[in-house]
Scaffold this motif. Sequence first.
Motif, PDB file in Angstrom:
ATOM      1  N   THR A   1       0.838  -1.194   0.000  1.00 41.24           N
ATOM      2  CA  THR A   1       0.000   0.000   0.000  1.00 41.24           C
ATOM      3  C   THR A   1       0.875   1.246   0.000  1.00 41.24           C
ATOM      4  OG1 THR A   1      -1.786  -1.126   1.159  1.00 41.24           O
ATOM      5  CG2 THR A   1      -1.748   1.270   1.280  1.00 41.24           C
ATOM      6  N   GLY A   2       0.522   2.189  -0.878  1.00 39.80           N
ATOM      7  CA  GLY A   2       1.287   3.412  -1.010  1.00 39.80           C
ATOM      8  C   GLY A   2       2.376   3.356  -2.060  1.00 39.80           C
ATOM      9  N   GLY A   3       2.621   2.195  -2.599  1.00 40.22           N
ATOM     10  CA  GLY A   3       3.662   2.027  -3.599  1.00 40.22           C
ATOM     11  C   GLY A   3       3.226   2.496  -4.980  1.00 40.22           C
ATOM     12  N   SER A   4       4.134   2.375  -5.922  1.00 43.71           N
ATOM     13  CA  SER A   4       3.882   2.834  -7.289  1.00 43.71           C
ATOM     14  C   SER A   4       4.258   1.752  -8.290  1.00 43.71           C
ATOM     15  CB  SER A   4       4.700   4.095  -7.596  1.00 43.71           C
ATOM     16  OG  SER A   4       4.347   5.164  -6.756  1.00 43.71           O
TER      17      SER A   4
ATOM     18  N   GLY B   1      -9.237   6.447  -9.819  1.00 46.30           N
ATOM     19  CA  GLY B   1      -7.825   6.725 -10.040  1.00 46.30           C
ATOM     20  C   GLY B   1      -7.459   8.194 -10.116  1.00 46.30           C
ATOM     21  N   LYS B   2      -8.440   9.058 -10.065  1.00 49.30           N
ATOM     22  CA  LYS B   2      -8.153  10.495 -10.176  1.00 49.30           C
ATOM     23  C   LYS B   2      -7.215  10.952  -9.063  1.00 49.30           C
ATOM     24  CE  LYS B   2     -12.331  11.950 -12.610  1.00 49.30           C
ATOM     25  NZ  LYS B   2     -13.626  12.686 -12.529  1.00 49.30           N
ATOM     26  N   GLY B   3      -6.190  11.687  -9.468  1.00 51.36           N
ATOM     27  CA  GLY B   3      -5.225  12.190  -8.503  1.00 51.36           C
ATOM     28  C   GLY B   3      -4.117  11.212  -8.159  1.00 51.36           C
ATOM     29  N   ARG B   4      -4.284   9.949  -8.559  1.00 54.80           N
ATOM     30  CA  ARG B   4      -3.269   8.943  -8.256  1.00 54.80           C
ATOM     31  C   ARG B   4      -2.667   8.328  -9.526  1.00 54.80           C
ATOM     32  NH1 ARG B   4      -4.761   4.313  -5.746  1.00 54.80           N
ATOM     33  NH2 ARG B   4      -6.852   4.340  -6.666  1.00 54.80           N
TER      34      ARG B   4
ATOM     35  N   MET C   1       0.908   4.629 -11.812  1.00 50.10           N
ATOM     36  CA  MET C   1      -0.004   4.460 -10.686  1.00 50.10           C
ATOM     37  C   MET C   1       0.762   4.722  -9.400  1.00 50.10           C
ATOM     38  SD  MET C   1      -2.133   1.082 -11.880  1.00 50.10           S
ATOM     39  CE  MET C   1      -0.721  -0.023 -11.759  1.00 50.10           C
ATOM     40  N   ASN C   2       0.318   5.751  -8.680  1.00 50.72           N
ATOM     41  CA  ASN C   2       0.940   6.112  -7.410  1.00 50.72           C
ATOM     42  C   ASN C   2      -0.033   5.904  -6.262  1.00 50.72           C
ATOM     43  OD1 ASN C   2       3.266   7.002  -8.816  1.00 50.72           O
ATOM     44  ND2 ASN C   2       2.376   9.043  -9.084  1.00 50.72           N
TER      45      ASN C   2
END
Length: 120
Positions: free
Chosen positions: A14-17, A63-66, A82-83
Amino acid sequence: QVQLVESGGGSVQTGGSLRLSCAASGKFFSIDAMGWYRQAPGKQRELVAIITSGGSTMYADSGKGRFTISRDNAKNTVYLQMNNLKPEDTAVYYCNARVATVVAVTTSYWGQGTRVTVSS
């Protein structure tokens, strides 16, 4: 015949890209819109993001913003950055492209899918 080959999936916390890539190859005149879809276990395939040949983009709310979709027209390649990934992003991600193999006629093609797993 047109082929879409995806790469870049994998497992992250979680939090990865992750950055997905999809390259189109074969004989065609042009590529119109390209996009990413995903299908989680037990769910229907859903839109993630789309980008037109001119660079206009559209994102699903999830997915908006990420997520950021982009494309390199010279390489016939679309990307999905994907962030801040979340466990609910876990799915098989599919590339889609509308390709003109005949002038003024487009056909939708799909990649084979690349798996993304996000652990908590």
